[in-house]
Design a protein around this motif. Structure first.
Motif, mmCIF file in Angstrom:
data_model
loop_
_atom_site.group_PDB
_atom_site.id
_atom_site.type_symbol
_atom_site.label_atom_id
_atom_site.label_comp_id
_atom_site.label_asym_id
_atom_site.label_seq_id
_atom_site.Cartn_x
_atom_site.Cartn_y
_atom_site.Cartn_z
ATOM 1 N N ALA A 164 -112.961 -71.995 26.758
ATOM 2 C CA ALA A 164 -112.441 -70.712 26.272
ATOM 3 C C ALA A 164 -113.643 -69.764 26.262
ATOM 4 O O ALA A 164 -113.914 -69.084 27.241
ATOM 5 C CB ALA A 164 -111.814 -70.884 24.899
ATOM 6 N N SER A 165 -114.409 -69.775 25.173
ATOM 7 C CA SER A 165 -115.671 -69.020 25.178
ATOM 8 C C SER A 165 -116.795 -69.855 25.792
ATOM 9 O O SER A 165 -117.861 -69.341 26.095
ATOM 10 C CB SER A 165 -116.068 -68.641 23.760
ATOM 11 N N ASP A 219 -120.377 -67.830 26.031
ATOM 12 C CA ASP A 219 -121.230 -68.978 26.359
ATOM 13 C C ASP A 219 -121.096 -69.390 27.822
ATOM 14 O O ASP A 219 -121.611 -70.452 28.220
ATOM 15 C CB ASP A 219 -120.906 -70.167 25.443
ATOM 16 N N TYR A 252 -120.349 -72.836 12.371
ATOM 17 C CA TYR A 252 -119.029 -73.175 12.923
ATOM 18 C C TYR A 252 -119.167 -73.944 14.236
ATOM 19 O O TYR A 252 -118.569 -75.007 14.422
ATOM 20 C CB TYR A 252 -118.309 -71.842 13.109
ATOM 21 N N PHE A 272 -108.554 -79.064 17.620
ATOM 22 C CA PHE A 272 -109.969 -79.346 17.333
ATOM 23 C C PHE A 272 -110.576 -78.307 16.402
ATOM 24 O O PHE A 272 -111.661 -78.516 15.840
ATOM 25 C CB PHE A 272 -110.772 -79.407 18.635
ATOM 26 N N LYS A 273 -109.885 -77.192 16.196
ATOM 27 C CA LYS A 273 -110.450 -76.123 15.376
ATOM 28 C C LYS A 273 -110.705 -76.547 13.932
ATOM 29 O O LYS A 273 -111.532 -75.939 13.247
ATOM 30 C CB LYS A 273 -109.533 -74.905 15.400
ATOM 31 N N SER A 302 -118.151 -72.342 24.074
ATOM 32 C CA SER A 302 -118.932 -72.876 22.961
ATOM 33 C C SER A 302 -118.758 -74.383 22.811
ATOM 34 O O SER A 302 -119.730 -75.121 22.635
ATOM 35 C CB SER A 302 -118.517 -72.178 21.665
ATOM 36 N N GLN A 303 -117.504 -74.841 22.904
ATOM 37 C CA GLN A 303 -117.252 -76.264 22.680
ATOM 38 C C GLN A 303 -118.029 -77.123 23.682
ATOM 39 O O GLN A 303 -118.655 -78.118 23.302
ATOM 40 C CB GLN A 303 -115.749 -76.539 22.800
#
Lengths: 427, 91
Positions: free
Chosen positions: A256-257, A325, A228, A125-126, A259-260
């Motif tokens: 992960a962070s 996040d 981003y 997805f990056k 954010s997504q």
């Protein structure tokens, strides 16, 4: 929910409907620029928009008539109007697989879908988030693209930079999976292995940005982060469009962070605010690996604060021990009636195999985490199997082959007799 | 105890543009007080109204995140390097 709308920035930067940056913590506004933290409270900055004035029918048609990639949503993203004409890997519009076999296996009756982002150009997805960051890098005049990465992002940055004509230099923990290292290196930019964890790499890159050594570099997930991050909204847009302009009831997202997950929520809310989908309740669930589950821990303990951990899991793309996040993920899971759950490394491997043998989708370890967590959430009654559920697979299993070391069922001589003796024949 | 403090870009308005400054103190809390004495206004950016570290700021003493240590009471031995860094999300 009211979509943020502000007066256009006084800067001459052309990032389409993006009008300003806004602090998610205190609301302070800033001109568009390569900045990522609020000067007052260190809160994360987000893009605020002047969103299209089209009616919902006209906007839906404009999207549906657009290119078969994320640029169909350009009116909702911080990119110039002519973005589709620029050299880009054109990620997005990946398959939303109706996973009936997996649904039977898990007991889901309300419709189970896998949003399979392994179909993106560098197989994760990056590519979505990097494509948006590239446009910001162009707008701000950067010539080198960079990032701190657990692997997928490094490959995405290297590839996007090559295509778009940027130099690249990416930073990764030195001990990543071989597949990810090769993918990060092959595109011709510089690849720097750092002795430490992803959090150490992140810290290093944050310091580099404030130093003359890093001047003129666009770090897609640091000084270009507000732009981003918006790329993840396209996952929400696509899922709804592919469901026939309908919100899913439940969605399971790896953390992960964090954010997504927060951007998927933002995307869903925007579609509602724009009248592109009917407003109805949806639940967002977060998925972590036990070896790095600070958000799941905080959720289960009822805390608002996420205590950082030292990661130790095979799901290296999710191995962020200090997820910035995380507090927002907790807010969203609680607000929507979702949850945050974690699974062990053996459960991750089992889930990778389950998805592969039921649907023919070979997920990387993060995909194993979401499928494994989905199974666990159903077993615990937190996820309702009678509702439409979307599970994200964010990357390709070819990048994390070691996690599921496997070989031939049996090795035989090339003879029919040997095949018969192996016990695999039909009769 | 004399330590060096690395200042992020967004706080350099308080240090006259300097990326690194000196401060005194036996703990991180002392160091932040020392910073405030010489660069008025900086503490309110790093600490919230309750006097705790803001949740989107990371502070390291040498290579250790103070949240894994003793937070504001983390010792800052003579010659330590303190880094103040905005938290980074986006993975």
């Amino acid at each position: 929910m009211a979509v943020q709308s502000v007066e256009p920035s006084t800067t001459s930067v052309d990032l389409g409907p993006a009008a300003a940056l806004s602090c998610r913590e205190c609301g302070e506004r800033f001109d568009l620029g390569p900045i990522f933290a609020c000067a007052l409270c260190f809160g994360p900055l987000e893009v605020a928009y002047e969103l299209p004035a089209d009616g919902s029918e006209a906007l839906r048609k404009r999207i549906e008539d657009g290119p078969a990639n994320i640029w169909r949503y350009a009116p909702l993203l911080p990119v110039p109007a002519d973005v589709a004409d620029k050299p880009s890997l054109n990620p997005g519009l990946t398959k939303l697989v109706k996973a009936d076999n997996l649904a039977r296996e898990l007991g889901v009756t309300g419709g189970l879908y896998v949003k399979d982002d392994s179909g993106n150009p560098t197989h994760s997805f990056k590519d979505r988030v990097v494509a948006i960051a590239v446009e910001a890098a162009r707008a701000f005049g950067f010539t080198t693209l960079s990032c701190s990465s657990t692997g997928n992002l490094a490959g995405a940055v290297g590839a996007a930079a090559a295509r778009a004509g940027f130099k690249s230099c990416v930073f990764i923990p030195h001990d990543l999976e071989a597949g990810k290292v090769v993918m990060a290196a092959v595109y011709g930019g510089d690849l720097v292995g750092i002795e430490g964890t992803y959090d150490d790499v992140n810290r290093f890159c944050s310091e580099l940005i404030g130093d003359p050594l890093g001047e003129g570099w666009g770090f897609v997930n640091v000084n270009l982060r507000p732009y981003y991050g918006e790329g993840s909204k396209t996952l929400a847009y696509e899922i709804c469009e592919q469901l026939g302009w309908r919100l899913p009831d439940q969605i399971v997202v790896p953390i992960a962070s964090g954010s997504q997950l927060t951007k998927i929520d933002k995307g869903l809310k925007e579609l509602v605010a724009l009248g592109l989908v009917e407003d109805r309740p949806y639940k967002i669930f977060g998925a972590q690996a036990e070896g790095c589950s600070p958000v799941a821990r905080a959720f289960k303990d009822g805390h608002d604060v996420v205590r950082p951990v030292k990661p130790d899991t095979i799901a290296k793309s999710l191995a962020i021990g200090n997820p910035a996040d995380g507090p927002y993920v907790l807010d969203i899971a609680r607000r929507t009636g979702g949850a945050v759950e974690d699974v062990s490394d053996p459960e991750i491997v089992d889930a990778i195999r389950l998805l592969a043998r039921t649907e023919g989708i070979f997920a990387e370890t993060a995909g194993g985490v979401t499928v494994g967590v989905t199974r666990k959430l159903i077993e615990s009654g937190l996820l309702d199997p009678s509702l439409t559920t979307v599970v994200l697979n964010t990357g390709d299993g070819l990048k994390t082959l070691d996690a599921v070391a496997a070989g031939p069922t049996v090795t035989i001589r090339p003879s029919l007799a040997a095949f018969r003796d192996a016990g695999l024949a039909a009769v | 105890m004399s330590v060096t403090v690395r200042i992020p870009t967004i706080l350099r308005t308080y240090t006259g543009g300097k990326a690194e400054v000196s401060a005194e103190g036996a703990t991180l809390a002392d160091v932040l007080r020392s910073l405030e004495e010489n660069h008025a206004g900086i503490a309110a950016r790093v600490l919230d109204d309750a006097g705790k570290l803001r949740r989107f700021v990371n502070v390291y003493v040498n290579d250790d995140d103070v949240r894994f240590e003793q937070g504001l009471q983390t010792p800052t031995p003579d010659g330590s390097a303190v880094s103040v860094i905005p938290a980074v999300a986006g993975g």
